[in-house]
Design a protein around this motif. Sequence first.
Motif, PDB file in Angstrom:
ATOM      1  N   ASP A  47      42.100  34.348  42.513  1.00 50.76           N
ATOM      2  CA  ASP A  47      40.819  34.998  42.782  1.00 50.76           C
ATOM      3  C   ASP A  47      40.603  36.003  41.657  1.00 50.76           C
ATOM      4  OD1 ASP A  47      38.516  36.096  43.741  1.00 50.76           O
ATOM      5  OD2 ASP A  47      39.336  36.747  45.663  1.00 50.76           O
ATOM      6  N   GLU A  48      40.150  35.517  40.519  1.00 47.15           N
ATOM      7  CA  GLU A  48      40.030  36.319  39.311  1.00 47.15           C
ATOM      8  C   GLU A  48      38.583  36.297  38.820  1.00 47.15           C
ATOM      9  OE1 GLU A  48      42.576  38.086  37.894  1.00 47.15           O
ATOM     10  OE2 GLU A  48      43.924  37.442  39.511  1.00 47.15           O
ATOM     11  N   ARG A  49      38.344  37.056  37.762  1.00 44.59           N
ATOM     12  CA  ARG A  49      37.005  37.118  37.181  1.00 44.59           C
ATOM     13  C   ARG A  49      37.138  36.996  35.674  1.00 44.59           C
ATOM     14  NH1 ARG A  49      32.028  37.851  38.932  1.00 44.59           N
ATOM     15  NH2 ARG A  49      32.863  37.966  41.039  1.00 44.59           N
ATOM     16  N   SER A  50      36.322  36.139  35.101  1.00 47.33           N
ATOM     17  CA  SER A  50      36.406  35.887  33.670  1.00 47.33           C
ATOM     18  C   SER A  50      35.804  37.031  32.872  1.00 47.33           C
ATOM     19  CB  SER A  50      35.706  34.570  33.319  1.00 47.33           C
ATOM     20  OG  SER A  50      34.312  34.677  33.550  1.00 47.33           O
ATOM     21  N   ALA A  51      36.098  37.039  31.587  1.00 50.42           N
ATOM     22  CA  ALA A  51      35.548  38.024  30.650  1.00 50.42           C
ATOM     23  C   ALA A  51      35.380  37.328  29.298  1.00 50.42           C
ATOM     24  CB  ALA A  51      36.481  39.230  30.533  1.00 50.42           C
ATOM     25  N   PRO A  52      34.413  37.765  28.477  1.00 50.38           N
ATOM     26  CA  PRO A  52      33.524  38.914  28.664  1.00 50.38           C
ATOM     27  C   PRO A  52      32.351  38.648  29.614  1.00 50.38           C
ATOM     28  CG  PRO A  52      33.053  37.860  26.582  1.00 50.38           C
ATOM     29  CD  PRO A  52      34.244  37.151  27.144  1.00 50.38           C
ATOM     30  N   ILE A  53      32.021  37.376  29.870  1.00 49.56           N
ATOM     31  CA  ILE A  53      30.955  37.068  30.832  1.00 49.56           C
ATOM     32  C   ILE A  53      31.595  36.945  32.206  1.00 49.56           C
ATOM     33  CG2 ILE A  53      29.155  35.446  31.473  1.00 49.56           C
ATOM     34  CD1 ILE A  53      29.014  34.634  28.519  1.00 49.56           C
ATOM     35  N   PRO A  54      31.200  37.778  33.176  1.00 49.76           N
ATOM     36  CA  PRO A  54      31.904  37.817  34.461  1.00 49.76           C
ATOM     37  C   PRO A  54      31.519  36.666  35.386  1.00 49.76           C
ATOM     38  CG  PRO A  54      30.140  39.446  34.425  1.00 49.76           C
ATOM     39  CD  PRO A  54      30.169  38.827  33.063  1.00 49.76           C
ATOM     40  N   HIS A  55      32.387  35.677  35.448  1.00 49.41           N
ATOM     41  CA  HIS A  55      32.243  34.569  36.394  1.00 49.41           C
ATOM     42  C   HIS A  55      33.488  34.532  37.274  1.00 49.41           C
ATOM     43  CE1 HIS A  55      28.659  32.831  34.606  1.00 49.41           C
ATOM     44  NE2 HIS A  55      29.248  32.754  33.426  1.00 49.41           N
ATOM     45  N   ALA A  56      33.312  34.157  38.523  1.00 50.80           N
ATOM     46  CA  ALA A  56      34.451  34.025  39.422  1.00 50.80           C
ATOM     47  C   ALA A  56      35.326  32.850  38.995  1.00 50.80           C
ATOM     48  CB  ALA A  56      33.969  33.838  40.857  1.00 50.80           C
ATOM     49  N   VAL A  57      36.637  33.025  39.138  1.00 47.19           N
ATOM     50  CA  VAL A  57      37.612  31.956  38.947  1.00 47.19           C
ATOM     51  C   VAL A  57      38.441  31.943  40.222  1.00 47.19           C
ATOM     52  CG1 VAL A  57      39.465  31.030  37.526  1.00 47.19           C
ATOM     53  CG2 VAL A  57      37.651  32.406  36.467  1.00 47.19           C
ATOM     54  N   ARG A  58      38.122  31.009  41.112  1.00 46.03           N
ATOM     55  CA  ARG A  58      38.701  31.046  42.457  1.00 46.03           C
ATOM     56  C   ARG A  58      39.140  29.640  42.845  1.00 46.03           C
ATOM     57  NH1 ARG A  58      34.439  32.830  44.835  1.00 46.03           N
ATOM     58  NH2 ARG A  58      34.860  34.994  44.237  1.00 46.03           N
ATOM     59  N   GLY A  59      40.386  29.520  43.286  1.00 50.46           N
ATOM     60  CA  GLY A  59      40.867  28.214  43.705  1.00 50.46           C
ATOM     61  C   GLY A  59      42.344  28.229  44.026  1.00 50.46           C
TER      62      GLY A  59
END
Length: 286
Positions: free
Chosen positions: A85-97
Amino acid sequence: MSEDGRHGLTIIAFIGSVFSPYYAWDAARDPFAHCAINVVLYGERANRFAMTERTARSLARDAASFSLGPSSLEWDGSVLTIRLDERSAPIPHAVRGTVRVRPRALTAQPFTLDAPGLHRWWPMAPDCEVEAAFTAPDLAWRGSGYHDTNDGDGALEDSFTDWTWCRAPLKAGSAILYDVRRRDGSGQNLTLRFGADGARREMRPPLEASLPPTGLWRMPRATRSDDGRASVTRTFEDTPFYARSLLASTLDGEAVRPVHESLSLDRFRNPLVRLMLPFRMPRRIG
């Protein structure tokens, strides 16, 4: 690490994030103050890179589990279950799985990468079945995977100038090439083949094979193959000091598609490169 030809996934759990600029700038050099779960997802429809650094207050671990912030890894003796359950950078998108890694077998021993024995690498499970199911982005697949561990007693850039590594699934087992160049001018070329049972098999050392540099940052790339020839099928990651690619080559008599990485620690230690990293590696206190 996993890939199925259309998707690629790398997950690294760090205590002492070796590529963290914050760790490099920390006079105390406390590894527990610089923890991260790095998730790199490559897909036909979406790519994600997440590497949020956290402190020891977000860390819990024991012999079978590791959790950092909202993400965790848990080993039950046969399956490594990774909940992200993370968030990408520099563009904030969810990374969930959820990712499940099933090693087909475990290998017997680690390898030392430098003469003093400060850096150790263990290709613990060179041949795995990986099942990935993401809700953000919406992706799911099964593929071939690989699991290793690294630990060390010093900064990588103090011991090495660069390295290349690749892993290729074979009809029975897998092959791994790991070529390191040390800062003292010496080097080590590991040529490893593991059977489906995890036992090491003999393999003739392949020949040097040149590869083109990456397109944007001109990262040097090289590998080895049976006939001294290899080509780049896809470049997953092109950064100032690191490249990840999918190759086509021949190893131990088989046509293979190795996942390959090149790392330049001379480039990484450049102060300008380190100043760029916080844009992709945000830090959270607590």
